[in-house]
Design a protein around this motif. Structure first.
Motif, short mmCIF file in Angstrom:
data_model
loop_
_atom_site.label_atom_id
_atom_site.label_comp_id
_atom_site.label_asym_id
_atom_site.label_seq_id
_atom_site.Cartn_x
_atom_site.Cartn_y
_atom_site.Cartn_z
N ILE A 48 -5.43 -2.55 2.07
CA ILE A 48 -6.31 -3.65 2.72
C ILE A 48 -7.53 -2.73 3.51
O ILE A 48 -8.68 -3.48 3.33
CB ILE A 48 -5.51 -4.17 3.95
CG1 ILE A 48 -4.11 -4.97 3.29
CG2 ILE A 48 -6.17 -5.19 4.72
CD1 ILE A 48 -4.57 -5.90 2.20
N LEU A 49 -7.20 -1.63 4.10
CA LEU A 49 -8.23 -0.88 4.48
C LEU A 49 -9.62 -0.68 3.67
O LEU A 49 -10.68 -0.62 3.71
CB LEU A 49 -7.74 0.25 5.49
CG LEU A 49 -7.11 0.23 6.64
CD1 LEU A 49 -6.47 1.47 6.85
CD2 LEU A 49 -8.12 -0.36 7.68
N ALA A 50 -9.06 -0.33 2.02
CA ALA A 50 -9.98 0.07 1.26
C ALA A 50 -10.74 -1.23 0.87
O ALA A 50 -11.97 -1.00 0.79
CB ALA A 50 -9.28 0.60 -0.06
N LEU A 51 -10.31 -2.27 0.88
CA LEU A 51 -10.82 -3.59 0.52
C LEU A 51 -12.00 -3.91 1.69
O LEU A 51 -13.20 -4.17 1.55
CB LEU A 51 -9.93 -4.79 0.45
CG LEU A 51 -10.45 -6.10 0.29
CD1 LEU A 51 -11.39 -6.22 -1.04
CD2 LEU A 51 -9.49 -7.24 0.04
N VAL A 52 -11.41 -3.58 2.87
CA VAL A 52 -12.31 -3.95 4.12
C VAL A 52 -13.44 -2.83 4.26
O VAL A 52 -14.81 -3.36 4.35
CB VAL A 52 -11.42 -3.62 5.43
CG1 VAL A 52 -12.38 -3.38 6.70
CG2 VAL A 52 -10.36 -5.05 5.66
N ASP A 53 -13.24 -1.63 4.03
CA ASP A 53 -14.27 -0.72 3.72
C ASP A 53 -15.30 -0.94 2.85
O ASP A 53 -16.64 -0.85 2.91
CB ASP A 53 -13.84 0.62 3.40
CG ASP A 53 -15.04 1.82 4.01
OD1 ASP A 53 -15.93 1.43 4.88
OD2 ASP A 53 -14.81 2.81 3.34
#
Length: 163
Positions: free
Chosen positions: A39-44
């Motif tokens: 999820i953090l990768a998608l957010v970034d």
């Protein structure tokens, strides 16, 4: 435009972005939920698109101010990350990214995450910080989010001074 010239202002609407992805079994942790890192990768990625659209130049992530994991995301959920600018400095930009998960079978949607990230624009020649357009606040929501971003910025500066 001259190297030190500030670009014309832009609205948050002009750079807003949504990225969508279906979650797959290989993205799950041992609890059956999607890894937080996925999820953090998608957010970034979403935040980076917003910042780059605003700056129209390369950007780098310099801080993740706050991440809230409110609800789990499951395999087969459809996930959307919605990014928008909340604050712009001379070379930096704060982007708020909200994540929604949709259960495909029912269409039920829920907000699972809210994240605040800071990006810095880089000039194309030597990779040094570059001026970005000021943020034009169009709506009451823009002004509310900007005021909250100002408070986060003041807290970060106070925290840095206290070290």
């Amino acid at each position: 435009m001259a190297e030190n010239e500030t670009p014309a202002g832009k609205t948050a609407r002009e750079s807003a972005s949504t990225l969508s992805e279906s979650m797959m079994p290989d993205q799950l942790n041992h609890h059956g939920n999607v890894f937080g890192g996925e999820i953090l990768a998608l957010v970034d990625k979403c935040g980076g698109v917003v910042a780059r659209r605003h700056a129209r130049s390369p950007v780098v992530t310099v801080a993740v101010d706050r991440v809230e994991f409110r609800q789990p995301i499951y395999a087969s959920d459809f996930v959307e990350a919605h990014g928008r600018l909340t604050h712009v400095g001379r070379t930096s930009m704060e982007v708020m990214v909200t994540v929604e998960a949709e259960q495909i079978e029912t269409g039920r949607r829920r907000c699972t995450n809210i994240c605040y990230l800071t990006y810095v624009a880089l000039d194309k020649l030597n990779g040094k910080p570059a001026a970005v357009p000021p943020l034009i606040l169009e709506t009451d929501e823009d002004r509310r989010l900007h005021a909250a971003a100002e408070r986060r910025r003041e807290r970060r500066i106070a925290d840095e001074d206290g070290e």
